[in-house]
Design an enzyme around this catalytic site. Structure first.
Site, PDB file in Angstrom:
ATOM      1  N   LYS A  40      -7.790  -5.361  13.314  1.00 49.80           N
ATOM      2  CA  LYS A  40      -6.477  -5.003  13.837  1.00 49.80           C
ATOM      3  C   LYS A  40      -6.157  -5.758  15.125  1.00 49.80           C
ATOM      4  O   LYS A  40      -4.985  -6.049  15.406  1.00 49.80           O
ATOM      5  CB  LYS A  40      -6.400  -3.498  14.074  1.00 49.80           C
ATOM      6  CG  LYS A  40      -6.402  -2.673  12.786  1.00 49.80           C
ATOM      7  CD  LYS A  40      -5.120  -2.853  11.992  1.00 49.80           C
ATOM      8  CE  LYS A  40      -5.062  -1.907  10.802  1.00 49.80           C
ATOM      9  NZ  LYS A  40      -3.765  -1.963  10.077  1.00 49.80           N
TER      10      LYS A  40
ATOM     11  N   ARG B  91       0.327   5.792  -1.628  1.00 45.40           N
ATOM     12  CA  ARG B  91      -0.144   7.045  -1.037  1.00 45.40           C
ATOM     13  C   ARG B  91      -0.042   6.954   0.491  1.00 45.40           C
ATOM     14  O   ARG B  91       0.224   5.891   1.047  1.00 45.40           O
ATOM     15  CB  ARG B  91      -1.592   7.349  -1.434  1.00 45.40           C
ATOM     16  CG  ARG B  91      -2.589   6.316  -0.958  1.00 45.40           C
ATOM     17  CD  ARG B  91      -4.017   6.737  -1.264  1.00 45.40           C
ATOM     18  NE  ARG B  91      -4.965   5.736  -0.783  1.00 45.40           N
ATOM     19  CZ  ARG B  91      -5.429   4.732  -1.514  1.00 45.40           C
ATOM     20  NH1 ARG B  91      -5.024   4.605  -2.775  1.00 45.40           N
ATOM     21  NH2 ARG B  91      -6.279   3.863  -1.010  1.00 45.40           N
TER      22      ARG B  91
ATOM     23  N   SER C 101      -2.959  -0.223  15.181  1.00 45.32           N
ATOM     24  CA  SER C 101      -3.786   0.939  15.502  1.00 45.32           C
ATOM     25  C   SER C 101      -4.075   0.988  16.993  1.00 45.32           C
ATOM     26  O   SER C 101      -4.177  -0.061  17.651  1.00 45.32           O
ATOM     27  CB  SER C 101      -5.100   0.875  14.720  1.00 45.32           C
ATOM     28  OG  SER C 101      -6.012   1.852  15.190  1.00 45.32           O
TER      29      SER C 101
ATOM     30  N   GLY D  66       0.818  -1.214   0.000  1.00 46.54           N
ATOM     31  CA  GLY D  66       0.000   0.000   0.000  1.00 46.54           C
ATOM     32  C   GLY D  66       0.846   1.255   0.000  1.00 46.54           C
ATOM     33  O   GLY D  66       0.558   2.221   0.706  1.00 46.54           O
TER      34      GLY D  66
ATOM     35  N   TYR E 275     -12.920  -2.480  11.513  1.00 43.93           N
ATOM     36  CA  TYR E 275     -11.505  -2.122  11.519  1.00 43.93           C
ATOM     37  C   TYR E 275     -10.850  -2.545  12.824  1.00 43.93           C
ATOM     38  O   TYR E 275      -9.765  -3.147  12.823  1.00 43.93           O
ATOM     39  CB  TYR E 275     -11.388  -0.616  11.310  1.00 43.93           C
ATOM     40  CG  TYR E 275      -9.966  -0.081  11.285  1.00 43.93           C
ATOM     41  CD1 TYR E 275      -9.193  -0.172  10.130  1.00 43.93           C
ATOM     42  CD2 TYR E 275      -9.410   0.517  12.413  1.00 43.93           C
ATOM     43  CE1 TYR E 275      -7.902   0.320  10.097  1.00 43.93           C
ATOM     44  CE2 TYR E 275      -8.114   1.011  12.388  1.00 43.93           C
ATOM     45  CZ  TYR E 275      -7.369   0.911  11.233  1.00 43.93           C
ATOM     46  OH  TYR E 275      -6.078   1.400  11.222  1.00 43.93           O
ATOM     47  N   SER E 276     -11.495  -2.254  13.947  1.00 49.62           N
ATOM     48  CA  SER E 276     -10.904  -2.568  15.249  1.00 49.62           C
ATOM     49  C   SER E 276     -10.685  -4.063  15.405  1.00 49.62           C
ATOM     50  O   SER E 276      -9.611  -4.503  15.836  1.00 49.62           O
ATOM     51  CB  SER E 276     -11.804  -2.041  16.373  1.00 49.62           C
ATOM     52  OG  SER E 276     -11.891  -0.629  16.343  1.00 49.62           O
TER      53      SER E 276
ATOM     54  N   ASN F 166       1.526  -2.468   5.440  1.00 50.04           N
ATOM     55  CA  ASN F 166       0.812  -1.211   5.646  1.00 50.04           C
ATOM     56  C   ASN F 166      -0.567  -1.191   4.999  1.00 50.04           C
ATOM     57  O   ASN F 166      -1.459  -0.488   5.478  1.00 50.04           O
ATOM     58  CB  ASN F 166       1.655  -0.059   5.082  1.00 50.04           C
ATOM     59  CG  ASN F 166       0.856   1.216   4.931  1.00 50.04           C
ATOM     60  OD1 ASN F 166       0.578   1.908   5.899  1.00 50.04           O
ATOM     61  ND2 ASN F 166       0.465   1.533   3.690  1.00 50.04           N
TER      62      ASN F 166
END
Length: 226
Positions: free
Chosen positions: A154, A13, A134, A10, A150-151, A80
């Site tokens: 991760k 950007r 994160s 990734g 997301y949580s 990433n």
């Protein structure tokens, strides 16, 4: 540190691009990867040598294997690539299809890439795997329910970090995670920390000396609790 070959997923950007630029500045051969090969080539042209492009889609085993065959041995892997598409949702009502999507990209995608490159590191007796984690996904900080997909993805990635570090302990390979904080990217355009600032901490973990900790989570170059 001696010149190494680093691969950043990734990297077209945001934080990935900033990490790639930092490692290029340090003199490493850096493989810039993106799902779209044109994006990888564009970034590589901007960074200049010793950067080089590779198309790599973390969702595709065929794509990952092709990138591995193209690139050859990798010493530093910065995992990433990720997705955050559930801001403001709640765990009791969020679509499980969306949960599955986040797990596919953030957890299984990282796992797939690591499986492709980690065996070579252990065989050669040196390697650094850096997983971008994160603060939303640590029990010491508090699991954030406002991004449930997301949580959870991760949290699983943190567990993978610990397991891989234990598996490779004593081989010369270090596997660690980094919480870069709230970084100003497309995911969080209002965040205060710039990608360039966050990249300093990620690159620092990627270049740690032999004998440094493994299986840890770093925040601002300090070990923090899971």
């Amino acid at each position: 540190m001696a010149r190494r070959t680093a691969l950043v997923t990734g990297a077209n950007r945001g934080l990935g691009l900033a990490v790639a630029a930092r490692l290029v500045a340090a003199g490493h051969r850096v493989v810039v990867t993106a799902r779209n090969g044109d994006d990888a080539r564009r970034v590589t042209a901007e960074l200049g040598p010793p950067a080089e492009p590779a198309e790599l889609d973390v969702l595709s085993a065929e794509s990952v294997d092709a990138a591995r065959d193209q690139v050859g041995p990798v010493d530093i892997l910065v995992s990433n690539a990720g997705a955050l598409c559930d801001a403001g949702m709640q765990p009791s009502t969020v679509s499980l299809d969306l949960v599955q999507r986040h797990l596919a990209v953030n957890t299984l995608g990282a796992w797939r890439v690591i499986q492709a490159f980690l065996p070579g590191m252990t065989a050669r007796g040196w390697g650094r795997v850096v997983i971008v984690s994160s603060g939303t996904s640590t029990f010491t900080n508090g699991i954030f329910p406002g991004t449930p997909c997301y949580s959870v993805s991760k949290v699983a990635l943190n567990a993978l970090t610990v397991m891989l570090a234990e598996e490779t302990r004593g081989t010369g390979v270090l596997v660690n995670a980094v919480n870069p904080g709230r970084v100003r990217t497309r995911m969080m355009p209002r965040a205060e920390v710039t990608p360039e600032e966050a990249a300093l901490d990620v690159a620092w973990v990627a270049e740690m000396d032999d004998g440094a900790p493994t299986g840890k989570l770093f925040r601002s170059r300090q070990v923090v609790g899971w």
